[in-house]
Design an enzyme around this catalytic site. Structure first.
Site, PDB file in Angstrom:
ATOM      1  N   ASP A   1      -0.933  -1.948   2.516  1.00 54.83           N
ATOM      2  CA  ASP A   1       0.313  -1.187   2.553  1.00 54.83           C
ATOM      3  C   ASP A   1       0.863  -1.019   1.142  1.00 54.83           C
ATOM      4  OD1 ASP A   1       2.648   0.078   3.685  1.00 54.83           O
ATOM      5  OD2 ASP A   1       2.307  -1.112   5.485  1.00 54.83           O
ATOM      6  N   ASP A   2       2.073  -0.462   1.029  1.00 52.59           N
ATOM      7  CA  ASP A   2       2.631  -0.140  -0.273  1.00 52.59           C
ATOM      8  C   ASP A   2       3.156  -1.357  -1.017  1.00 52.59           C
ATOM      9  OD1 ASP A   2       2.425   2.816  -0.470  1.00 52.59           O
ATOM     10  OD2 ASP A   2       3.546   2.717   1.397  1.00 52.59           O
TER      11      ASP A   2
ATOM     12  N   ASP B   1       3.711  -1.617 -10.341  1.00 52.93           N
ATOM     13  CA  ASP B   1       2.947  -0.418 -10.693  1.00 52.93           C
ATOM     14  C   ASP B   1       3.164  -0.112 -12.166  1.00 52.93           C
ATOM     15  OD1 ASP B   1       1.402   1.919 -10.489  1.00 52.93           O
ATOM     16  OD2 ASP B   1       2.149   2.280  -8.469  1.00 52.93           O
TER      17      ASP B   1
ATOM     18  N   CYS C   1      -3.488  11.949 -14.498  1.00 51.87           N
ATOM     19  CA  CYS C   1      -2.892  11.262 -13.357  1.00 51.87           C
ATOM     20  C   CYS C   1      -2.587   9.831 -13.757  1.00 51.87           C
ATOM     21  CB  CYS C   1      -3.832  11.297 -12.149  1.00 51.87           C
ATOM     22  SG  CYS C   1      -5.329  10.335 -12.353  1.00 51.87           S
TER      23      CYS C   1
END
Length: 352
Positions: free
Chosen positions: A55-56, A73, A20
């Site tokens: 949040d994102d 990310d 992952c």
């Protein structure tokens, strides 16, 4: 596509994770937030979404028409093809902007590279994949930063733009709405099987195709449908991200397991034991918040907790979702109605 010089070292063999994207487990993330305490910047004034909201991405209002979105990310390899890894990582980074109802404007590369173990030309293939994915989303890649590291990592920091009055946010979900998922799940178990050399080419191809599909169309369709609460499904899995959303909004939710779209081959791989560490951590943490119906196949329960990479959007739809689902499917997405939000203990999810 293969790496230059037909590299002998598999990229995934240099990754310590089990397939992952190695997101910090929910339990440890919450411990980190608790340790930071007042160091987390909450939303106030023109800061519409800060760190404290979980949040994102962060969102800063520039004026009545424009809000700036900032996110980042990056992760270790989950596939061996460097170009595909770059596409997946970039698509994943852009996803946080789409999950807020925005569009990406520009990005910078973030890379760590073992120069003694892998040729720099291979990193060039990774970055070319990232640039192609960003270009497909209309996002400029304008540079970046690379460090030497024994474990390869790649991703992006992304700046996007949205309308302040049309933002998606996890705490805007309300009870009595429909839950629509825009992509199939199972990338975690597939990536783990890739790492162990046990995934067949067709299964890998389907997972890569999903992970390199931008959430641009899904976000656009959701905006047109009046959606105001959404999140993208990544390392915390479908149930983990739904838990975070419902807890932030003070509501509960139900998931119909048989309605959740699954990637080809994922169910069999989960049954065969190709379960990433992130998925196991999700399952352990969520045991106090998720009620699984008796008789649910254990491999399906695994996939509902599966740590995803570059997953779809989970949309909270206040009105009849049929038109939205038809729109999403018309864009080539395997969208499905997977459950509903309810009154109840905040953050509690029932799987039926």
């Amino acid at each position: 596509m293969t790496a230059p010089a037909e590299q002998e070292v598999r990229l995934t063999s240099l990754s310590p994770g089990a397939g992952c994207a190695c997101k910090l487990p929910l339990a440890k993330l919450e411990g980190l937030f608790a340790a930071l305490g007042p160091g987390l910047e909450p939303a106030s004034g023109d800061l519409l979404v800060g760190a404290a909201e979980g949040d994102d991405a962060a969102v800063l209002r520039l004026d009545d028409e424009r809000a700036l979105i900032l996110t980042t990310d990056f992760f270790t390899p989950i596939v061996d093809d460097p170009y595909d890894w770059g596409r997946i990582a970039a698509t994943n980074a852009l996803s946080d902007v789409y999950a807020m109802g925005g569009r990406p404007l520009m990005a910078v590369n973030l890379a760590a590279w073992p120069g003694d173990d892998l040729p720099v030309e291979t990193l060039g293939e990774v970055m070319r994949g990232g640039a192609d994915a960003a270009s497909a989303g209309g996002c400029l890649v304008v540079g970046g930063h690379t460090i030497s590291d024994p474990v390869p990592k790649y991703g992006m920091a992304v700046v996007g733009m949205a309308r302040p009055d049309r933002l998606f946010a996890i705490d805007r979900a309300a009870a009595g709405c429909h839950l629509v998922l825009t992509k199939a799940i199972g990338t975690g178990v597939v990536s783990t099987a890739v790492k162990r050399g046990a995934a067949d080419p067709e299964t890998v191809a389907a997972a890569v195709a999903s992970m390199t599909t931008l959430n641009a169309g899904a976000s656009e369709a959701a905006l047109a449908a009046g959606v105001r609460a959404a999140t993208d499904v990544t390392g915390f899995g479908l149930l983990g991200h739904l838990h975070r959303m419902t807890r932030a909004a003070g509501i509960a939710a139900e998931i119909r397991a048989e309605s959740v779209p699954l990637l080809p081959g994922a169910l069999d791989l989960a049954a065969a034991g190709f379960v990433p560490g992130g998925t196991k951590a999700n399952t352990t943490y969520l045991s106090g918040f998720v009620a699984i119906a008796d008789g649910l196949p254990p491999e399906l329960a695994v996939l509902l907790h599966d740590a995803q990479t570059s997953g779809g959007l989970l949309l909270v739809v206040p009105d009849d979702p049929d038109a939205l689902i038809a729109d999403l499917r018309g864009r080539g997405l395997p969208a499905a109605l997977v459950g509903r939000t309810t009154e109840g203990e905040p953050g509690h999810v029932t799987v039926r």
